[in-house]
Design a protein around this motif. Structure first.
Motif, PDB file in Angstrom:
ATOM      1  N   THR A   1      16.917 -19.721  22.882  1.00  0.00           N
ATOM      2  CA  THR A   1      15.736 -19.435  22.048  1.00  0.00           C
ATOM      3  C   THR A   1      15.676 -17.967  21.617  1.00  0.00           C
ATOM      4  OG1 THR A   1      14.550 -21.155  23.244  1.00  0.00           O
ATOM      5  CG2 THR A   1      13.219 -19.664  21.927  1.00  0.00           C
ATOM      6  N   GLU A   2      15.919 -17.069  22.562  1.00  0.00           N
ATOM      7  CA  GLU A   2      15.823 -15.628  22.253  1.00  0.00           C
ATOM      8  C   GLU A   2      16.870 -15.196  21.234  1.00  0.00           C
ATOM      9  OE1 GLU A   2      14.483 -12.941  24.951  1.00  0.00           O
ATOM     10  OE2 GLU A   2      12.883 -14.405  25.162  1.00  0.00           O
ATOM     11  N   GLU A   3      18.063 -15.770  21.382  1.00  0.00           N
ATOM     12  CA  GLU A   3      19.139 -15.420  20.442  1.00  0.00           C
ATOM     13  C   GLU A   3      18.827 -15.938  19.045  1.00  0.00           C
ATOM     14  OE1 GLU A   3      22.888 -15.353  23.599  1.00  0.00           O
ATOM     15  OE2 GLU A   3      22.214 -17.263  22.768  1.00  0.00           O
ATOM     16  N   ILE A   4      18.270 -17.138  18.976  1.00  0.00           N
ATOM     17  CA  ILE A   4      17.883 -17.696  17.682  1.00  0.00           C
ATOM     18  C   ILE A   4      16.789 -16.814  17.073  1.00  0.00           C
ATOM     19  CG2 ILE A   4      16.772 -19.676  16.530  1.00  0.00           C
ATOM     20  CD1 ILE A   4      18.175 -21.441  18.724  1.00  0.00           C
ATOM     21  N   TYR A   5      15.840 -16.455  17.903  1.00  0.00           N
ATOM     22  CA  TYR A   5      14.734 -15.595  17.461  1.00  0.00           C
ATOM     23  C   TYR A   5      15.252 -14.274  16.888  1.00  0.00           C
ATOM     24  CZ  TYR A   5      10.778 -12.380  18.049  1.00  0.00           C
ATOM     25  OH  TYR A   5       9.816 -11.432  17.859  1.00  0.00           O
ATOM     26  N   ASP A   6      16.184 -13.647  17.586  1.00  0.00           N
ATOM     27  CA  ASP A   6      16.728 -12.364  17.122  1.00  0.00           C
ATOM     28  C   ASP A   6      17.366 -12.469  15.740  1.00  0.00           C
ATOM     29  OD1 ASP A   6      15.929 -10.887  19.283  1.00  0.00           O
ATOM     30  OD2 ASP A   6      17.823 -11.123  20.390  1.00  0.00           O
ATOM     31  N   ILE A   7      18.025 -13.588  15.465  1.00  0.00           N
ATOM     32  CA  ILE A   7      18.681 -13.746  14.162  1.00  0.00           C
ATOM     33  C   ILE A   7      17.648 -14.101  13.085  1.00  0.00           C
ATOM     34  CG2 ILE A   7      20.460 -14.993  12.861  1.00  0.00           C
ATOM     35  CD1 ILE A   7      21.858 -15.509  15.584  1.00  0.00           C
ATOM     36  N   VAL A   8      16.728 -15.015  13.418  1.00  0.00           N
ATOM     37  CA  VAL A   8      15.713 -15.442  12.447  1.00  0.00           C
ATOM     38  C   VAL A   8      14.865 -14.250  11.993  1.00  0.00           C
ATOM     39  CG1 VAL A   8      13.617 -16.849  12.127  1.00  0.00           C
ATOM     40  CG2 VAL A   8      15.586 -17.823  13.293  1.00  0.00           C
ATOM     41  N   LYS A   9      14.569 -13.388  12.948  1.00  0.00           N
ATOM     42  CA  LYS A   9      13.723 -12.212  12.700  1.00  0.00           C
ATOM     43  C   LYS A   9      14.258 -11.310  11.580  1.00  0.00           C
ATOM     44  CE  LYS A   9      13.444  -9.525  16.172  1.00  0.00           C
ATOM     45  NZ  LYS A   9      13.326  -8.957  17.521  1.00  0.00           N
ATOM     46  N   LYS A  10      15.574 -11.297  11.444  1.00  0.00           N
ATOM     47  CA  LYS A  10      16.179 -10.440  10.408  1.00  0.00           C
ATOM     48  C   LYS A  10      15.723 -10.838   9.007  1.00  0.00           C
ATOM     49  CE  LYS A  10      20.190  -9.334  13.175  1.00  0.00           C
ATOM     50  NZ  LYS A  10      21.435  -9.981  13.596  1.00  0.00           N
ATOM     51  N   ASN A  11      15.606 -12.165   8.780  1.00  0.00           N
ATOM     52  CA  ASN A  11      15.155 -12.639   7.469  1.00  0.00           C
ATOM     53  C   ASN A  11      13.657 -12.888   7.413  1.00  0.00           C
ATOM     54  OD1 ASN A  11      17.685 -12.599   6.195  1.00  0.00           O
ATOM     55  ND2 ASN A  11      18.213 -14.545   7.154  1.00  0.00           N
ATOM     56  N   CYS A  12      13.069 -13.170   8.555  1.00  0.00           N
ATOM     57  CA  CYS A  12      11.629 -13.440   8.639  1.00  0.00           C
ATOM     58  C   CYS A  12      11.016 -12.479   9.652  1.00  0.00           C
ATOM     59  CB  CYS A  12      11.362 -14.849   9.140  1.00  0.00           C
ATOM     60  SG  CYS A  12      11.903 -16.175   8.111  1.00  0.00           S
ATOM     61  N   PRO A  13      10.811 -11.224   9.274  1.00  0.00           N
ATOM     62  CA  PRO A  13      10.329 -10.230  10.254  1.00  0.00           C
ATOM     63  C   PRO A  13       8.971 -10.578  10.862  1.00  0.00           C
ATOM     64  CG  PRO A  13      10.834  -9.199   8.117  1.00  0.00           C
ATOM     65  CD  PRO A  13      10.987 -10.669   7.938  1.00  0.00           C
ATOM     66  N   ASP A  14       8.192 -11.434  10.178  1.00  0.00           N
ATOM     67  CA  ASP A  14       6.852 -11.757  10.671  1.00  0.00           C
ATOM     68  C   ASP A  14       6.842 -12.866  11.725  1.00  0.00           C
ATOM     69  OD1 ASP A  14       5.870  -9.906   8.934  1.00  0.00           O
ATOM     70  OD2 ASP A  14       5.438 -11.378   7.354  1.00  0.00           O
ATOM     71  N   ILE A  15       7.964 -13.530  11.888  1.00  0.00           N
ATOM     72  CA  ILE A  15       7.981 -14.699  12.776  1.00  0.00           C
ATOM     73  C   ILE A  15       7.840 -14.249  14.231  1.00  0.00           C
ATOM     74  CG2 ILE A  15      10.484 -14.898  13.199  1.00  0.00           C
ATOM     75  CD1 ILE A  15      10.137 -17.948  12.496  1.00  0.00           C
ATOM     76  N   GLY A  16       7.123 -15.052  15.021  1.00  0.00           N
ATOM     77  CA  GLY A  16       6.951 -14.733  16.433  1.00  0.00           C
ATOM     78  C   GLY A  16       7.834 -15.617  17.290  1.00  0.00           C
ATOM     79  N   LEU A  17       8.072 -15.161  18.511  1.00  0.00           N
ATOM     80  CA  LEU A  17       8.906 -15.946  19.428  1.00  0.00           C
ATOM     81  C   LEU A  17       8.290 -17.324  19.696  1.00  0.00           C
ATOM     82  CD1 LEU A  17      11.394 -16.080  21.296  1.00  0.00           C
ATOM     83  CD2 LEU A  17      10.056 -14.934  23.052  1.00  0.00           C
ATOM     84  N   ALA A  18       6.958 -17.366  19.778  1.00  0.00           N
ATOM     85  CA  ALA A  18       6.269 -18.636  20.050  1.00  0.00           C
ATOM     86  C   ALA A  18       6.507 -19.642  18.928  1.00  0.00           C
ATOM     87  CB  ALA A  18       4.775 -18.393  20.244  1.00  0.00           C
ATOM     88  N   THR A  19       6.533 -19.150  17.683  1.00  0.00           N
ATOM     89  CA  THR A  19       6.783 -20.038  16.535  1.00  0.00           C
ATOM     90  C   THR A  19       8.201 -20.581  16.587  1.00  0.00           C
ATOM     91  OG1 THR A  19       5.267 -18.732  15.225  1.00  0.00           O
ATOM     92  CG2 THR A  19       6.738 -20.184  14.009  1.00  0.00           C
ATOM     93  N   VAL A  20       9.138 -19.694  16.911  1.00  0.00           N
ATOM     94  CA  VAL A  20      10.538 -20.118  17.028  1.00  0.00           C
ATOM     95  C   VAL A  20      10.655 -21.169  18.130  1.00  0.00           C
ATOM     96  CG1 VAL A  20      12.888 -19.355  17.613  1.00  0.00           C
ATOM     97  CG2 VAL A  20      11.457 -17.958  16.117  1.00  0.00           C
TER      98      VAL A  20
END
Ligand SMILES: [Zn+2]
Ligand SMILES: [Zn+2]
Ligand SMILES: [Zn+2]
Length: 144
Positions: free
Chosen positions: A40-59
């Motif tokens: 989950t954390e690794e996915i979050y780190d990559i998603v964040k690059k394109n979606c800076p507003d996304i939170g870990l809870a949403t991921v």
């Protein structure tokens, strides 16, 4: 990629969910990281690059939803840190996994030894098998 996104859109719609940009972004990361079995954390780190507003809870919630809809599959590791990968949808055989107890490395195995066993189980137990998951635990080359 667009094909998979459309499939997701349809599946979500059937269940009354919408394809939000966040859900799309999470799916895209999981598809494009094929073979890497991200947590989950690794996915979050990559998603964040394109979606800076996304939170870990949403991921986290999106991953749960994708898993529930059978769009991704989960690998359960002993370290309590689940890994995720895109589910091949077209009936192609899903590979199996070797998981190292020591370094948590995940190795994919493409050979399938279970077809014969499957036939035997189906006739002996009068059970129709639609899928199976196999994980072998042990020590990898570097750790043994
Ligand atoms: Zn190892
Ligand atoms: Zn895999
Ligand atoms: Zn198999």
């Amino acid at each position: 990629m667009e094909k998979f996104v459309n499939e997701l859109k349809e599946k979500l719609k059937e269940k009354g969910y919408k394809l939000t940009p966040q859900r799309r972004a999470v799916l895209e990361v999981i598809i494009s990281s094929e073979g890497r079995h991200l947590n989950t954390e690794e996915i979050y780190d990559i998603v964040k690059k394109n979606c800076p507003d996304i939170g870990l809870a949403t991921v986290y919630r999106t991953i749960q939803l994708l898993d529930k809809l059978d769009i991704i599959s989960t690998l359960y590791l002993d370290d309590g840190c689940n890994r995720y990968e895109f589910n091949i949808q077209d009936g192609e055989h899903h590979h199996h996994h070797l998981i190292c107890d020591n370094c948590s490395k995940v190795i994919e195995v493409k050979i399938d030894l279970l077809e014969k066993l499957k036939d035997e189980i189906q006739s002996n137990y009068n059970f129709v098998i639609t899928d199976h998951k196999v994980q072998f635990y042990g020590k990898c080359e570097d750790c043994k």
